[in-house]
Design an enzyme around this catalytic site. Structure first.
Site, PDB file in Angstrom:
ATOM      1  N   ALA A  95      80.775  91.488  -6.474  1.00 53.47           N
ATOM      2  CA  ALA A  95      79.979  92.133  -5.412  1.00 53.47           C
ATOM      3  C   ALA A  95      78.857  91.244  -4.886  1.00 53.47           C
ATOM      4  CB  ALA A  95      79.415  93.480  -5.874  1.00 53.47           C
TER       5      ALA A  95
ATOM      6  N   ARG B 128      81.521  89.791  -1.395  1.00 54.81           N
ATOM      7  CA  ARG B 128      82.665  89.636  -2.287  1.00 54.81           C
ATOM      8  C   ARG B 128      83.018  91.024  -2.819  1.00 54.81           C
ATOM      9  NH1 ARG B 128      83.043  87.338  -8.468  1.00 54.81           N
ATOM     10  NH2 ARG B 128      85.324  87.359  -8.583  1.00 54.81           N
ATOM     11  N   HIS B 129      84.290  91.242  -3.116  1.00 51.92           N
ATOM     12  CA  HIS B 129      84.700  92.521  -3.691  1.00 51.92           C
ATOM     13  C   HIS B 129      83.932  92.796  -4.982  1.00 51.92           C
ATOM     14  CE1 HIS B 129      86.890  90.425  -6.854  1.00 51.92           C
ATOM     15  NE2 HIS B 129      87.351  89.617  -5.917  1.00 51.92           N
ATOM     16  N   GLY B 130      83.908  94.053  -5.377  1.00 51.45           N
ATOM     17  CA  GLY B 130      83.217  94.438  -6.597  1.00 51.45           C
ATOM     18  C   GLY B 130      84.018  94.100  -7.846  1.00 51.45           C
TER      19      GLY B 130
ATOM     20  N   ALA C 258      85.524  90.059   1.284  1.00 52.23           N
ATOM     21  CA  ALA C 258      86.464  88.989   0.984  1.00 52.23           C
ATOM     22  C   ALA C 258      86.336  88.580  -0.481  1.00 52.23           C
ATOM     23  CB  ALA C 258      86.236  87.812   1.933  1.00 52.23           C
TER      24      ALA C 258
END
Length: 479
Positions: free
Chosen positions: A385, A75-77, A342
């Site tokens: 993240a 996952r994005h930060g 994602a």
């Protein structure tokens, strides 16, 4: 510079502080969040990765085994809030802050001096135009994750970079694109040579739900169980307690409490070394209830609460299986590292497809008290993240036949799955569970022309768990 204005402003600030201190002598306080040594820092999807990642792991040592591929979904930060949340913060919080300070000057409210002083100094530092952008903390989360993975699996992640050896893919958003770039910086000294292809506008691997008509049509309103919790006695009691603690004589609206909570948890994630003054509005039990509310929302929006979510996890499960199967059979070349970037829904749908973080009971508004130790906990499985990884090993113990193993990871620690041991599974077990998923995976049902019913036999890893449920005494579950 107008020194008279500066002096006047300083005197006014001093007077306000003295008024707060004087008011403190005549009121009770709950506790001091600023001074709390063991803060509750699990904020569901807005939890900082640093608070929950597994920090115990060094270089991975699996005797007589060599890793061939690291497959990784991140996952994005940590990001800034969305546009509507920033607008709500800007419209509500300055006025609420001023009212809280006034309440305490009038000897109403139970915040301690340190929390009041921190609140008095608070300023909103984010504005529209920054919505959903990756923060410096988020950049650091991805950079350091990659550095740790490189040290942990040097056989495959410290090889010279080539575009065929390392595959990167991200969704069409700034926060995932930048997460991929920061991850590449953590892996390679010269990250500028890394080929990170532009995102596809329609990505059926990383965001199949955005192209799924059936899922989108059923995702317009908040889940009923979440609404029941928000409107129920537990949440109403929380609202009353928070309102009283902040010095209001009538209860705040839930939307106001929710905005305060958002500011609290975003600030805690933006800088893990500092504390947000807004978190002082809640005690630990209240933070746990707010955490459960979001767990409940995600359970139905992207987890086990809706079978469509589980089905939408199949493209990534299929990709994982097909890549590992190619390694197992020696058919075709495979990258040493496959890295996807994602969103939380992508992560939760894959987790659900794998049967991870599954509780023996359905999450509902009325069973929170019995699910304090639940497996489905977004703070631990889908923080900023947050990640899910799998490592394919070829093993050749002396005097024994060659075998293959798969290590599953979540938050850099072992991901417990049915039929595996501390995250480690035999390839035969993984193949048995994932091969049917890969063969049956398609999104034709998304158009509304096919049945959406699925059974335990179609859920990898879940079947094994359901068999275990036939003997309840074997379930270790703390009420």
């Amino acid at each position: 510079m107008d020194t008279s204005r500066t002096t006047t402003a300083a005197l006014m600030a001093l007077a306000a502080t003295l008024a707060l201190l004087a008011g403190a002598l005549a009121r009770d306080t709950d506790y001091c969040y600023q001074d709390e040594s063991e803060k509750y820092l699990l904020f569901a999807s807005k939890t900082a990765y640093e608070f929950v990642r597994d920090s115990r792991r060094g270089a991975e040592i699996l005797p007589h085994c060599t890793p061939l591929q690291v497959w990784w979904l991140n996952r994005h930060g940590t990001r800034y809030p969305g546009k509507s949340t920033i607008k709500s913060m800007a419209e509500k919080l300055p006025g609420l802050r001023d009212s809280i300070l006034t309440n305490h000057q009038e000897r109403s409210g139970r915040l301690c001096d340190a929390d009041l002083e921190a609140l008095q100094q608070w300023k909103l530092t984010v504005s529209e135009g920054q919505e959903n952008v990756l923060t410096p903390a988020g950049e650091q989360e991805l950079f350091l994750t990659a550095k740790r993975l490189s040290d942990r699996f040097p056989e495959v992640l410290k090889l010279p970079y080539t575009s065929s050896r390392y595959k990167f893919q991200h969704t069409d958003s700034q926060r995932t694109q930048e997460s991929a770039r920061q991850f590449a910086r953590g892996l390679f000294t010269d990250a500028d040579v890394v080929n990170i292809p532009p995102a596809d506008k329609k990505d059926l691997l990383l965001q199949p739900y955005t192209e799924c008509k059936v899922w989108l049509e059923g995702d317009k309103s908040d889940p009923p169980e979440w609404r029941k919790l928000v409107e129920g006695s537990l949440m109403q009691s929380l609202i009353a307690n928070v309102s009283s603690r902040l010095g209001f004589r009538s209860d705040l609206k839930f939307v106001d409490v929710d905005t305060i909570y958002d500011m609290c948890r975003f600030q805690e994630a933006w800088d893990v070394q500092k504390t947000s003054p807004w978190c002082a509005a809640f005690n630990k039990d209240e933070l746990k209830l707010l955490e459960y509310a979001e767990d409940l929302r995600y359970y139905y929006k992207s987890g086990y609460g809706d079978e469509k979510n589980v089905k939408l996890g199949c493209p990534l499960a299929k990709d994982l299986y097909e890549r590992f199967n190619a390694l197992a059979t020696g058919q075709g070349e495979q990258p040493a590292g496959v890295f996807y970037f994602a969103h939380s829904s992508t992560l939760h749908m894959l987790q659900s497809r794998l049967g991870a973080f599954r509780d023996p009971w359905t999450l509902r508004a009325d069973n929170y008290q019995y699910l304090r130790q639940r497996a489905w906990r977004i703070s631990l499985m889908g923080s900023f993240a947050g990640n899910l990884g799998a490592v394919f090993y070829k093993c050749a113990p002396p005097g024994e036949p060659e075998s293959k193993q798969v290590l599953f990871l979540a938050g850099e620690g072992p991901l417990d799955l049915p039929g595996c041991k501390v995250g480690l599974c035999t390839w035969e077990h993984v193949k048995q569970l994932l091969e049917p998923v890969a063969q049956e995976c398609n999104l034709d049902w998304c158009e509304g022309n096919g049945a959406t019913t699925i059974t335990a036999a179609h859920l990898p890893f879940v079947a094994a768990l359901l068999l275990a449920l036939t003997s309840l005494h074997e379930i270790v579950f703390e009420l």
